[in-house]
Design a protein around this motif. Structure first.
Motif, PDB file in Angstrom:
ATOM      1  N   GLY A 216       0.605  -0.995   0.288  1.00  0.00           N
ATOM      2  CA  GLY A 216       0.007   0.145   0.189  1.00  0.00           C
ATOM      3  C   GLY A 216       1.229   1.512   0.164  1.00  0.00           C
ATOM      4  N   THR A 217       2.490   1.003  -0.402  1.00  0.00           N
ATOM      5  CA  THR A 217       2.575   2.931  -0.255  1.00  0.00           C
ATOM      6  C   THR A 217       3.024   3.127  -1.565  1.00  0.00           C
ATOM      7  OG1 THR A 217       4.782   1.095  -0.300  1.00  0.00           O
ATOM      8  CG2 THR A 217       3.784   1.512   1.498  1.00  0.00           C
ATOM      9  N   LYS A 218       3.427   4.622  -1.897  1.00  0.00           N
ATOM     10  CA  LYS A 218       3.439   5.061  -2.860  1.00  0.00           C
ATOM     11  C   LYS A 218       4.846   5.499  -3.108  1.00  0.00           C
ATOM     12  CE  LYS A 218      -0.258   8.007  -3.410  1.00  0.00           C
ATOM     13  NZ  LYS A 218      -1.110   9.824  -3.370  1.00  0.00           N
ATOM     14  N   ILE A 219       5.351   5.354  -3.957  1.00  0.00           N
ATOM     15  CA  ILE A 219       7.495   5.929  -4.146  1.00  0.00           C
ATOM     16  C   ILE A 219       7.980   6.137  -3.420  1.00  0.00           C
ATOM     17  CG2 ILE A 219       7.096   7.087  -6.079  1.00  0.00           C
ATOM     18  CD1 ILE A 219       9.365   5.563  -7.725  1.00  0.00           C
ATOM     19  N   ASN A 220       7.248   7.762  -3.217  1.00  0.00           N
ATOM     20  CA  ASN A 220       7.879   8.273  -2.273  1.00  0.00           C
ATOM     21  C   ASN A 220       8.403   7.829  -0.241  1.00  0.00           C
ATOM     22  OD1 ASN A 220       4.572   8.393  -1.880  1.00  0.00           O
ATOM     23  ND2 ASN A 220       5.825  10.273  -0.001  1.00  0.00           N
ATOM     24  N   PHE A 221       7.273   6.747  -0.322  1.00  0.00           N
ATOM     25  CA  PHE A 221       7.768   6.457   0.853  1.00  0.00           C
ATOM     26  C   PHE A 221       9.159   5.228   0.685  1.00  0.00           C
ATOM     27  CE2 PHE A 221       7.843   2.036   3.166  1.00  0.00           C
ATOM     28  CZ  PHE A 221       6.484   2.540   4.401  1.00  0.00           C
ATOM     29  N   HIS A 222       9.848   5.363  -0.216  1.00  0.00           N
ATOM     30  CA  HIS A 222      10.824   4.128  -0.352  1.00  0.00           C
ATOM     31  C   HIS A 222      12.320   5.182  -0.384  1.00  0.00           C
ATOM     32  CE1 HIS A 222       8.563   1.036  -0.723  1.00  0.00           C
ATOM     33  NE2 HIS A 222       7.595   1.807  -1.549  1.00  0.00           N
ATOM     34  N   LEU A 223      12.472   6.337  -1.197  1.00  0.00           N
ATOM     35  CA  LEU A 223      13.096   7.645  -0.708  1.00  0.00           C
ATOM     36  C   LEU A 223      14.616   7.931   0.065  1.00  0.00           C
ATOM     37  CD1 LEU A 223      11.458   9.996  -3.514  1.00  0.00           C
ATOM     38  CD2 LEU A 223      12.143   8.023  -3.738  1.00  0.00           C
ATOM     39  N   ARG A 224      15.636   7.878  -0.808  1.00  0.00           N
ATOM     40  CA  ARG A 224      16.638   7.806   0.845  1.00  0.00           C
ATOM     41  C   ARG A 224      16.008   9.096   1.828  1.00  0.00           C
ATOM     42  NH1 ARG A 224      22.611   7.540  -1.382  1.00  0.00           N
ATOM     43  NH2 ARG A 224      22.049   9.732  -1.531  1.00  0.00           N
ATOM     44  N   ASP A 225      16.424   8.661   2.849  1.00  0.00           N
ATOM     45  CA  ASP A 225      16.884  10.109   3.135  1.00  0.00           C
ATOM     46  C   ASP A 225      18.264  10.993   3.162  1.00  0.00           C
ATOM     47  OD1 ASP A 225      17.191  11.579   5.763  1.00  0.00           O
ATOM     48  OD2 ASP A 225      16.729  10.718   7.252  1.00  0.00           O
ATOM     49  N   ASP A 226      17.930  11.729   2.687  1.00  0.00           N
ATOM     50  CA  ASP A 226      19.792  11.713   2.017  1.00  0.00           C
ATOM     51  C   ASP A 226      20.350  12.364   3.054  1.00  0.00           C
ATOM     52  OD1 ASP A 226      19.546  11.302  -0.901  1.00  0.00           O
ATOM     53  OD2 ASP A 226      18.764  13.108  -0.904  1.00  0.00           O
ATOM     54  N   GLY A 227      20.010  12.582   3.874  1.00  0.00           N
ATOM     55  CA  GLY A 227      21.226  13.167   5.526  1.00  0.00           C
ATOM     56  C   GLY A 227      21.450  12.498   6.306  1.00  0.00           C
ATOM     57  N   ASN A 228      20.455  10.985   5.809  1.00  0.00           N
ATOM     58  CA  ASN A 228      21.455  10.088   7.199  1.00  0.00           C
ATOM     59  C   ASN A 228      20.564   8.376   6.076  1.00  0.00           C
ATOM     60  OD1 ASN A 228      21.639   7.856   9.063  1.00  0.00           O
ATOM     61  ND2 ASN A 228      20.108   8.804  10.211  1.00  0.00           N
ATOM     62  N   PRO A 229      21.312   7.836   5.461  1.00  0.00           N
ATOM     63  CA  PRO A 229      20.239   6.682   4.228  1.00  0.00           C
ATOM     64  C   PRO A 229      20.423   5.511   5.229  1.00  0.00           C
ATOM     65  CG  PRO A 229      22.801   8.037   3.904  1.00  0.00           C
ATOM     66  CD  PRO A 229      22.354   9.090   4.810  1.00  0.00           C
ATOM     67  N   ASN A 231      18.650   5.190   7.957  1.00  0.00           N
ATOM     68  CA  ASN A 231      17.600   6.079   9.142  1.00  0.00           C
ATOM     69  C   ASN A 231      16.808   4.989   9.272  1.00  0.00           C
ATOM     70  OD1 ASN A 231      15.796   6.760  10.217  1.00  0.00           O
ATOM     71  ND2 ASN A 231      15.872   8.753   9.438  1.00  0.00           N
ATOM     72  N   THR A 232      16.809   4.104   9.945  1.00  0.00           N
ATOM     73  CA  THR A 232      16.110   2.237   9.903  1.00  0.00           C
ATOM     74  C   THR A 232      14.802   3.337  10.482  1.00  0.00           C
ATOM     75  OG1 THR A 232      16.583   2.791  12.048  1.00  0.00           O
ATOM     76  CG2 THR A 232      18.317   0.949  10.466  1.00  0.00           C
ATOM     77  N   GLY A 233      14.502   4.355  10.263  1.00  0.00           N
ATOM     78  CA  GLY A 233      12.540   4.901  10.788  1.00  0.00           C
ATOM     79  C   GLY A 233      12.497   5.756   9.282  1.00  0.00           C
ATOM     80  N   THR A 234      13.110   5.020   8.481  1.00  0.00           N
ATOM     81  CA  THR A 234      12.850   4.915   6.275  1.00  0.00           C
ATOM     82  C   THR A 234      12.946   2.692   5.381  1.00  0.00           C
ATOM     83  OG1 THR A 234      15.077   5.263   5.616  1.00  0.00           O
ATOM     84  CG2 THR A 234      13.985   7.228   6.483  1.00  0.00           C
ATOM     85  N   ASN A 235      12.287   3.295   5.145  1.00  0.00           N
ATOM     86  CA  ASN A 235      12.087   2.202   4.401  1.00  0.00           C
ATOM     87  C   ASN A 235      13.044   1.805   3.515  1.00  0.00           C
ATOM     88  OD1 ASN A 235      11.641   1.216   1.418  1.00  0.00           O
ATOM     89  ND2 ASN A 235       9.881   0.192   2.652  1.00  0.00           N
ATOM     90  N   TYR A 236      14.256   2.951   3.156  1.00  0.00           N
ATOM     91  CA  TYR A 236      14.881   3.260   2.453  1.00  0.00           C
ATOM     92  C   TYR A 236      16.028   2.432   3.583  1.00  0.00           C
ATOM     93  CZ  TYR A 236      19.129   4.394  -1.162  1.00  0.00           C
ATOM     94  OH  TYR A 236      20.150   3.741  -1.915  1.00  0.00           O
ATOM     95  N   GLY A 237      16.527   3.139   4.003  1.00  0.00           N
ATOM     96  CA  GLY A 237      17.367   2.845   5.652  1.00  0.00           C
ATOM     97  C   GLY A 237      16.841   1.510   5.880  1.00  0.00           C
TER      98      GLY A 237
END
Length: 466
Positions: A216-229, A231-237
């Motif tokens: 159920g996720t949009k593509i922006n959900f999967h983008l990197r946190d460039d300041g902290n790649p 970051n396990t609070g993000t899907n990418y991280g």
């Protein structure tokens, strides 16, 4: 002998963690139970360890490698002490294959041997990742309980697909990959698990698969946190953290991307966001060679008017490392997900592409989905359209019902579709003034598909009508 700075740091960290020196050896980079070591271009993986002996009286440190319980390699280092400390470095080499390895570290002196560390069930093989939304999660949505028939000790995964960063960081275990559950320890999804099984069978190479998909996720959900790649609070991280701590990060050969249904109502920023995402993948996974993109199908938020289909088709034009795969002709679609038969068909389609791209199998272009080249009015009355496909469009076929999946701007409808080699001939119910032709596929259903000789469905498209 002067101790290397890395070993001094290791020693100090050990003191801080334990508070006392109770063990004989501190070891860095020793593998763990069930770990897969990724092979290099030569088909091998180096197992390099560093260590520090913290009690004098031992003469040698020895690293032994067993293959199917047979000792096949040994590396030993004579110990030279500074006070009661002696540093060592050891290395052995694993060869890729269906081989059950064990590594043992021992200390020796004239009085005998002391076993220090053992890592069982090591393997050497290839690495692939999966990302996207629920059809990348590919859990057992219909409780069929059959996907795990492809489980194997040669298909591994690391940590958990949990959405909790705490749970991810707390889990540093390796697992036999699991194909029925979702977002849990070792889960990779049903079609990814079967791809792994096909690689193991055809190439005789173990596989590690990490799946970071979330439904159920949009593509922006999967983008990197460039300041902290990481970051396990993000899907990418979370996926990047798993890649780093499994030792797989620098060896990911391909990424499978199955996402887009949730962007079906607004795909205006999709191409730009995907460009950011794939750029970050290339940076963070330097061995990445291919990104397999599944062009989504109608359903789960993408209807027949959505731009997402054509936006995704253009990704392969914009990014040379993208290889598209259609989902149009896959069976057993429920309007959003697939039963096991659909995911199984997808696995076979993708495994053929991988066999060609990574394992030297002599497949031709027909393992790719047929992709339109152009479409034109092919009679004077304007009541017939010819659609030309590229090299993958070998021996095209069009099932009855395919006519309902084409769209013209002026409301003229397609009444029949026939195939002639790499072309489709569309008959219309009247002359058309449309400037475009769209092929939109459908949600659900198990017939009416346009496909090539391998049964790979055509990519949906919107092209100028000449």
């Amino acid at each position: 002998m002067r101790l290397p700075l890395s070993l001094i740091r290791l020693f100090l960290l050990w003191i801080l963690c334990t508070g006392f020196l109770s063990a004989q050896v501190v070891v860095q980079d020793f593998p763990v139970l069930g770990q897969l070591l990724p092979r290099d271009a030569g088909g091998t993986a180096a197992l390099d360890i560093q260590g520090l002996v913290t009690e004098s009286g031992w003469d040698r440190a020895v690293l032994e490698l067993y293959a199917d319980d047979v000792l096949v390699q040994t590396d030993a280092a004579d110990l030279s002490y500074v006070g009661s400390l002696a540093a060592f470095e050891l290395a052995v080499t694993l060869t890729a294959g269906l081989i059950d390895y064990r590594a043992e570290l021992v200390l020796e002196n004239p009085s005998g041997r002391l076993g220090v560390k053992t890592a069982d069930h090591l393997a050497c093989g290839d690495v692939f990742f999966v990302q996207g939304q629920s059809n990348a999660v590919a859990a057992d949505y219909w409780s069929e309980n059959v996907a795990n028939q492809w489980r194997s000790p040669w298909i591994r995964s690391f940590s958990t697909g949990s959405l909790s960063g705490f749970a991810v960081e707390a889990n540093r275990n390796w697992y036999w990959a699991e194909g029925e559950a979702s977002n849990g320890p070792g889960t990779v999804g049903s079609w990814a698990l079967q791809i792994g099984a096909l690689i193991v069978d055809r190439a005789q190479v173990p596989v590690a698969i990490l799946n970071g998909a979330v439904g159920g996720t949009k593509i922006n959900f999967h983008l990197r946190d460039d300041g902290n790649p990481m970051n396990t609070g993000t899907n990418y991280g979370r996926l990047l953290w798993r890649a780093q701590h499994s030792g797989l990060r620098d060896h990911v050969r391909a990424m499978f991307w199955y996402q887009g249904e949730s962007n079906g109502s607004d795909a205006s920023q999709y191409a730009a966001q995907f460009a950011d995402l794939i750029g970050d993948w290339r940076e963070d996974f330097p061995a990445l060679q291919k990104v397999y993109v599944m062009q989504v199908r109608q359903g789960c938020g993408a209807d027949d008017t959505s731009d997402i289909f054509e936006v995704q088709r253009q990704l392969a034009v914009q990014h040379p490392d993208v290889q598209l795969m259609s989902t149009t002709a896959l069976p057993d679609h429920d309007g959003c997900h697939f039963r096991i038969g659909g995911y199984q068909s997808l696995a076979f389609d993708l495994a053929r592409l991988m066999g060609r791209d990574f394992y030297g199998l002599p497949f031709g272009p027909e393992v790719e989905p047929p992709n339109v080249v152009q479409a034109w009015r092919s009679n004077l009355a304007g009541t017939e359209i010819t659609v030309q496909f590229g090299p993958a469009g070998t021996l095209m076929s069009a099932e009855n019902g395919a006519q309902f999946d084409f769209r013209l701007q002026d409301g003229v409808t397609v009444t029949s579709v026939s195939a002639q080699g790499d072309q489709l001939i569309l008959q219309l119910n009247g002359p058309t003034n449309s400037s475009t032709l769209r092929y939109v596929g459908r949600s659900g259903g198990s017939s009416g598909w346009v496909s090539n000789q391998n049964g790979v469905g055509a990519l949906t498209f919107e092209v100028p009508l000449m």
